[in-house]
Scaffold this active site. Structure first.
Site, PDB file in Angstrom:
ATOM      1  N   ALA A   1      34.933  42.981  45.215  1.00  0.00           N
ATOM      2  CA  ALA A   1      36.244  43.482  45.635  1.00  0.00           C
ATOM      3  C   ALA A   1      36.111  44.417  46.825  1.00  0.00           C
ATOM      4  O   ALA A   1      35.148  45.186  46.934  1.00  0.00           O
ATOM      5  CB  ALA A   1      36.893  44.220  44.480  1.00  0.00           C
TER       6      ALA A   1
ATOM      7  N   ASP B   1      30.743  46.241  32.974  1.00  0.00           N
ATOM      8  CA  ASP B   1      30.003  44.971  33.016  1.00  0.00           C
ATOM      9  C   ASP B   1      28.885  45.049  31.991  1.00  0.00           C
ATOM     10  O   ASP B   1      28.228  46.089  31.845  1.00  0.00           O
ATOM     11  CB  ASP B   1      29.389  44.751  34.399  1.00  0.00           C
ATOM     12  CG  ASP B   1      30.442  44.549  35.482  1.00  0.00           C
ATOM     13  OD1 ASP B   1      31.592  44.211  35.135  1.00  0.00           O
ATOM     14  OD2 ASP B   1      30.113  44.740  36.671  1.00  0.00           O
TER      15      ASP B   1
ATOM     16  N   GLU C   1      33.768  35.666  35.727  1.00  0.00           N
ATOM     17  CA  GLU C   1      32.846  36.755  35.411  1.00  0.00           C
ATOM     18  C   GLU C   1      32.887  37.015  33.904  1.00  0.00           C
ATOM     19  O   GLU C   1      33.654  37.866  33.432  1.00  0.00           O
ATOM     20  CB  GLU C   1      33.212  38.031  36.182  1.00  0.00           C
ATOM     21  CG  GLU C   1      33.045  37.899  37.697  1.00  0.00           C
ATOM     22  CD  GLU C   1      33.234  39.224  38.433  1.00  0.00           C
ATOM     23  OE1 GLU C   1      33.464  40.264  37.745  1.00  0.00           O
ATOM     24  OE2 GLU C   1      33.151  39.232  39.668  1.00  0.00           O
TER      25      GLU C   1
ATOM     26  N   HIS D   1      32.629  40.851  32.633  1.00  0.00           N
ATOM     27  CA  HIS D   1      33.523  41.892  33.158  1.00  0.00           C
ATOM     28  C   HIS D   1      34.725  42.074  32.208  1.00  0.00           C
ATOM     29  O   HIS D   1      35.619  41.244  32.149  1.00  0.00           O
ATOM     30  CB  HIS D   1      33.983  41.482  34.563  1.00  0.00           C
ATOM     31  CG  HIS D   1      34.902  42.462  35.230  1.00  0.00           C
ATOM     32  ND1 HIS D   1      34.537  43.158  36.371  1.00  0.00           N
ATOM     33  CD2 HIS D   1      36.161  42.855  34.943  1.00  0.00           C
ATOM     34  CE1 HIS D   1      35.543  43.922  36.762  1.00  0.00           C
ATOM     35  NE2 HIS D   1      36.538  43.761  35.903  1.00  0.00           N
TER      36      HIS D   1
END
Length: 365
Positions: A265, A279, A322, A325
């Site tokens: 990001a 994470d 992901e 995440h």
């Protein structure tokens, strides 16, 4: 001597059957005697007149009584007409008042939920606005499915939504994505180092921190996993605006801008800056089939955590899959996400972003 016949004597008043037959003397003519026939006629005329006059008076009296007691037919109809007209006018006035009230008085609206001043039509309009404001990449069919599901269960939806609206921490639902940025100076005020929990948590780095407000649920989830024989190891957590700026640049240097934007990001658009995101494990696609990854996919929602970037939704979230995440959004938000937004965090947070202020104005204290 001349004798009158018997018949003549009888006519003159002689008495018969007495044995006496004599002559009646004629009365002497006088003024009074001459007036008697005239008086008889006057009396006769006067008597008749009095009778007629009396009859007229009786008739007039009776007529007066009749007119007093009973009105004339014309008057009777007129009065009846006035009564009917009055009744009709009253009915018309009542009807007019009723129509006026129906036009001026607001429709009585039954609330869909005791915590909100929302009727069905207002609720449906708000939901429609929220669904229409969602990411343009969302298929129209998906939008319609979300809309239909929500409006078919207004009380359940509002119950969960009330939990979000009553949360003392609005940043739990803040949008941080490619279209919505956090300010460069935003730093959660209650960050706590995870090193304080190193006897309980497995940490892959020593600089990790999260908001203290979510730590009870973090610890509960770790403990539940451990009871199931799963170890959850922490690889990343809060990142400052500056840290994210450097990380994104490294990805650009290594992968190029286009690929970097799929996996990292830009500063200000990372959920990690919120201090409620972490994470786990290897931070690679392989984590999806790791025991810890599988456990989180099934149980993280039980503790208010949500997978931010699911598989197959890159066009919606802006990022590739992901499986490591997870972001804490709380039980109420997870319930809404899973029940109405097809398990997609992005759909829920966008809907909430565009409607929460309006819903909040309908929320009862």
């Amino acid at each position: 001597m001349y004798c009158e016949p018997l018949k003549l004597r009888e006519l003159r008043g002689g008495e018969l059957g007495t044995g006496k037959h004599h002559m009646k003397k004629s009365p002497k003519k006088s003024g009074t005697a001459n007036k008697l026939p005239f008086l008889r006629r006057v009396i006769s005329i006067t008597g008749t007149g009095l009778l007629v006059l009396g009859a007229l008076l009786v008739g007039l009296f009776a007529g007066a009584r009749y007119t007093t007691a009973l009105p004339l037919v014309g008057e009777e109809v007129a009065e009846a007409g006035e009564i009917n007209s009055s009744e009709d006018a009253s009915e018309n006035t009542s009807a007019s008042d009723s129509e006026a009230e129906s036009l001026t008085e607001p429709e009585t609206v039954s609330p869909l939920h005791p915590g909100f001043t929302l009727g069905a039509s207002d609720f449906q309009e708000l939901v429609r606005q929220g669904v229409s404001s969602m990411n343009s990449a969302a298929p129209e069919e998906t939008r319609e499915q979300i809309y239909e599901h929500i409006v078919s269960e207004p009380a359940i939806f509002l119950q969960y939504l009330q939990g979000m609206l009553n949360s003392p921490d609005p940043m739990l639902y803040a949008l941080a994505d490619k279209r919505h940025s956090l300010s460069s100076d935003y730093v959660p005020s209650d960050l706590v180092s995870l090193n304080e929990y190193q006897s309980t948590l497995v940490l892959n780095r020593n600089d990790l921190s999260l908001r203290s407000s979510i730590m009870p649920m973090v610890l509960a989830m770790v403990e539940a996993a451990r009871l199931d024989g799963i170890t959850l190891d922490f690889s990343s957590s809060y990142r400052s605006y500056e840290y994210q700026e450097g990380l994104f640049q490294r990805h650009v240097d290594n992968l190029g801008l286009e690929e970097a934007e799929r996996v990292s990001a830009r500063p200000g658009t990372s959920q990690h800056q919120l201090g409620t995101t972490m994470d786990f494990g290897s931070v690679t696609p392989a984590f999806a089939v790791h025991p810890a990854g599988l456990w989180l996919a099934e149980h993280a929602g039980d503790f208010g955590f949500s997978l931010s970037y699911p598989d197959g939704y890159e066009e919606i979230t802006g990022y590739s899959y992901e499986p490591w995440h997870f972001r804490y959004i709380g039980d109420a938000a997870v319930s809404l996400q899973d029940r109405y937004f097809q398990g997609i965090q992005q759909y829920l947070l966008e809907f909430y972003h565009y409607t929460h202020e309006e819903f909040r104005t309908r929320l009862l204290p």
